[in-house]
Design an enzyme around this catalytic site. Structure first.
Site, short mmCIF file in Angstrom:
data_model
loop_
_atom_site.label_atom_id
_atom_site.label_comp_id
_atom_site.label_asym_id
_atom_site.label_seq_id
_atom_site.Cartn_x
_atom_site.Cartn_y
_atom_site.Cartn_z
N GLU A 87 1.76 79.02 95.30
CA GLU A 87 1.95 79.30 96.72
C GLU A 87 0.87 78.66 97.60
OE1 GLU A 87 2.13 83.38 97.79
OE2 GLU A 87 3.41 82.97 99.51
N ASP A 88 -0.36 78.75 97.17
CA ASP A 88 -1.45 78.39 98.06
C ASP A 88 -2.18 77.08 97.75
OD1 ASP A 88 -0.93 80.67 99.43
OD2 ASP A 88 -2.41 81.88 98.38
#
Ligand code: MN
Length: 734
Positions: free
Chosen positions: A76-77
């Protein structure tokens, strides 16, 4: 900052020869891709995955789970891709990382449907692999621990979500450690004053309480030794949120909560638990009604213990919990304690037996198409307290608080539920609405001629009963609809010398049904019964237009109908339906401005209700019969509305009230005043208003008058004579 070696040491302490390499590789990868990223606290981002991973190791989970803790935010990051992780760590890891990422992307918006949908997703993820939710809980726990760096707005949103969803989940999975910490942290941000006050009070009295506890521990240790019963004795403190809950639940002050601290005895086996209990009661007298045997009757989240409260040293009530070491682990770690690292693909048997609720939820979520209904079930099942009752044969069954004899009947067997007429509780006859109490012995009485009623839905508590009753009602309603639809159509056909049976045989009706987009003639009959399709519409598909027009009903008849139905649905739009008979429901009498909804009645068109009218409650009646309706009033059309005013029986009151009404430029049509015995007067006014705002305004200004006790809207109707808005036909614009 926690170090990776701390984590691997933890893992080595509970797994004999763990795959430390996997954890190391996950660490190196995570450190590489998160490099340069900072958390809002200013710390390197890597602290977060490390802490999450440490929480998972504290729960003694397997190496894969601990590794995923390190990797959970990489997709996700960071720039890392699924393919990369899959190649480096394999399918199992990539599945878990993805599942956790997906859950993180759900925001638990306040919108009910969305929330239900999210619950569903979470359950599905859990169903595939329980570790998904464990990792998510660890992630949330660390985020809650570091919540202070976020904006106030975010703090509140995240804390609320934690309180509403994650803490109950942790509780349901039996992970008390995580649940308590989540609750306390959420309380800190949701009710900062309460939190500060409670922590201050707890700290203040801690020395005195510790003294009492230390004394009690000494006495207990001596007694256990004397009788050769082995056990570890310790003090335990109640967490802040549970103190707060107890105060609210029992309506008591902080000083009245006696079990701020208690004693816990951990023994080697079950026999010693009961032995220790006996010894405790021989030292101090037990408080009646405070003994619970959760060993014989475990909670649905697997919790086991003996609980008792005794009059301890100095006459202070003292709560004592007694359990084995295994029970203690289950109490603290719940499902995590039962997730054996050796059998990665399946949970041990007790999971299957004890987590029946989880399995049931999975089944229900497949069955329940309506999100709001699902949410309702979910809340009932997630938050309920249990009562335990017995069958006549002595089998223990658990139910949510306030469950009734009907719930019990359905838990025994669907057929027993469908035909139950009453129950015997502890040998005494009780009605079906009887609420079960722990310890009851329940026997159900059935009669073959008895059937479920819609009213049952209002009192039953278990998902199982609700579902079975609804299913039965649906089948039964469909049968009645089929008969009614056929009757309506038959009558219309007879006018043209046609017969239902012949048309059916020739296959004409099926063709008509198909033309309306329906699968079979049954569906067509149901739609006719509900008034979604009119018999004339069916005829126009069968007969040439001229034949139809020849015999078309005189508009006179319509006028008669108009007169009978006092107030029709003028000024209302029903979504997607043209030319349908609509009328305002008498139960709630909507006025322009009210939120409204259409309810498809059987053969009587659509009745328009206020959206919050109990007679259209989607939980009881389902959503299939609801249809969107909106106001379609161009000009201000006068409506009549009745209001009830209760006020002190004093001179001049009526004058004051009527003056307030006149000031709002509202006409009073009728006024009726009655004085009561209690020195109060009840006035009923019929007012002529043009919109809801005007009504609200006048109600408020009456409320402001001194000695007025209560003002409420009664019912309303549109006069069919002079106030008919326009001489429009009954047709509703679709
Ligand atoms: Mn995270």
């Amino acid at each position: 900052m926690i170090r990776i070696s701390d984590i691997t040491e933890k893992v080595q302490s509970y797994i004999p020869s763990p795959d430390i390499d996997l954890i190391h590789r996950a660490y190196v990868f995570s450190a590489k891709v998160h490099k340069g990223q900072l958390r809002l606290s200013g710390e390197p981002y890597l602290t977060h995955p490390l802490e999450v991973s440490a929480i998972l190791a504290d729960l003694r989970l397997d190496e894969v789970t601990v590794a995923v803790g390190l990797l959970h935010d990489t997709v996700e990051d960071t720039l890392a891709t699924e393919a990369e992780i899959s190649e480096l760590f394999g399918e199992e890891v990539v599945f878990l990382v993805n599942a956790v990422t997906k859950i993180s992307q759900i925001t638990f918006a306040s919108h009910e449907e969305k929330q239900a949908e999210n619950f569903r997703k979470m359950l599905l993820a859990m169903a595939k692999d329980i570790r998904v939710i464990l990792i998510k809980l660890a992630d949330r726990l660390h985020n809650m621990r570091t919540l202070e760096y976020l904006s106030r707005e975010k703090q509140i949103r995240i804390a609320q979500e934690t309180m509403d969803i994650y803490a109950p989940f942790a509780n349901r999975l039996g992970i008390a450690k995580v649940k308590s910490e989540l609750e306390d942290l959420a309380l800190k941000y949701l009710e900062p004053e309460v939190y500060a006050e409670l922590s201050r009070k707890v700290t203040e009295g801690v020395r005195q309480r510790q003294g009492i506890i230390d004394e009690a521990i000494k006495i207990i240790q001596a007694k256990l030794k004397e009788y050769n019963t082995e056990g570890i004795v310790s003090g335990r403190t109640k967490h802040l949120y549970s103190i707060y809950q107890k105060m609210k639940r029992k309506g008591i002050s902080f000083d009245e909560v006696f079990d701020l601290m208690g004693i816990r005895i951990i023994t080697n086996n079950v026999r010693d638990c009961y032995a220790a209990l006996g010894l405790m009661h021989s030292i101090w007298p037990p408080l009646p009604g405070e003994f619970d045997d959760y060993i014989a009757m475990p909670k649905p989240n697997m919790y086991q213990s003996l609980h008792t409260v005794v009059i301890g040293p100095g006459g202070h009530p003292l709560e004592i919990q007694i359990r084995t070491y295994d029970m203690h682990r289950t109490a603290e770690e719940g499902i995590a304690a039962h997730w054996r690292y050796k059998e990665r693909d399946k949970l041990d048997k007790s999971y299957d037996e004890r987590f029946v609720w989880l399995r049931q939820l999975m089944e229900w979520q497949q069955d329940l198409k309506d999100p709001s209904e699902f949410l309702h079930m979910m809340k009932v099942d997630l938050f309920h307290d249990e009562v335990f009752v017995f069958t006549p044969k002595g089998k223990v069954m658990s139910f949510p608080q306030d469950a009734t004899a009907i719930d019990f009947a359905y838990a025994i067997h669907t057929e027993v539920g469908h035909h139950c007429v009453g129950a015997k509780v502890n040998g005494r006859m009780v009605p079906l609405r009887y609420r079960l109490k722990t310890g009851d012995i329940v026997e159900i009485i059935t009669s073959p001629n008895h059937h479920p009623s819609r009213d049952w839905l209002k009192i039953v508590k278990t998902t199982r009963a609700i579902q079975r009753i609804k299913r039965w009602l649906k089948t039964e309603e469909k049968e009645r609809c089929l008969a009614l639809g056929r009757e309506i159509l038959d009558k219309e056909l007879a006018k043209y010398g046609l017969s239902y049976l012949k048309l059916q045989k020739k296959g004409d009706l099926l063709k008509v049904a198909n033309r309306f987009g329906l699968v079979d003639t049954d569906e067509l009959m149901v739609d006719i019964a509900y008034g979604k399709i009119s018999a004339r519409q069916v005829l126009s598909e069968i007969l040439p237009q001229e034949t139809l027009q020849l015999k078309s009903e005189p508009s006179k008849l319509k006028k008669v109908i108009n007169k009978i139905t006092q107030r029709k649905g003028e000024g209302v739009k029903i979504k997607g339906v043209d030319d349908v008979m609509a009328r305002f429901a008498k139960c709630c009498n909507p006025v322009p401005g009210d939120k409204i909804v259409g309810f498809i009645t059987r053969g009587r068109g659509v009745s328009v209700h206020r959206a919050n009218c109990p007679n259209v409650d989607p939980f009881l009646y389902g959503t299939e019969r609801l249809i969107e309706a909106t106001w379609d009033v161009q000009e201000d059309v006068p409506y009549q509305v009745e209001i009830n005013v209760r006020c002190a029986d004093k001179p001049g009151m009526l004058a004051k009230i009527t003056a307030a009404i006149s000031e709002a430029s509202i006409n009073i049509i009728t006024a009726d005043v009655k004085t009561g015995r209690d020195a109060s007067a009840r006035c009923r006014f019929t007012l002529e208003i043009t919109n809801l705002k005007q009504l609200e305004k006048v109600i408020n200004s009456i409320k402001m008058i001194r000695d007025v006790i209560e003002v409420e809207r009664a019912s309303s109707y549109l006069s069919k004579n002079k106030m008919e808005p326009h001489a429009s036909p009954t047709r509703i614009i679709g």
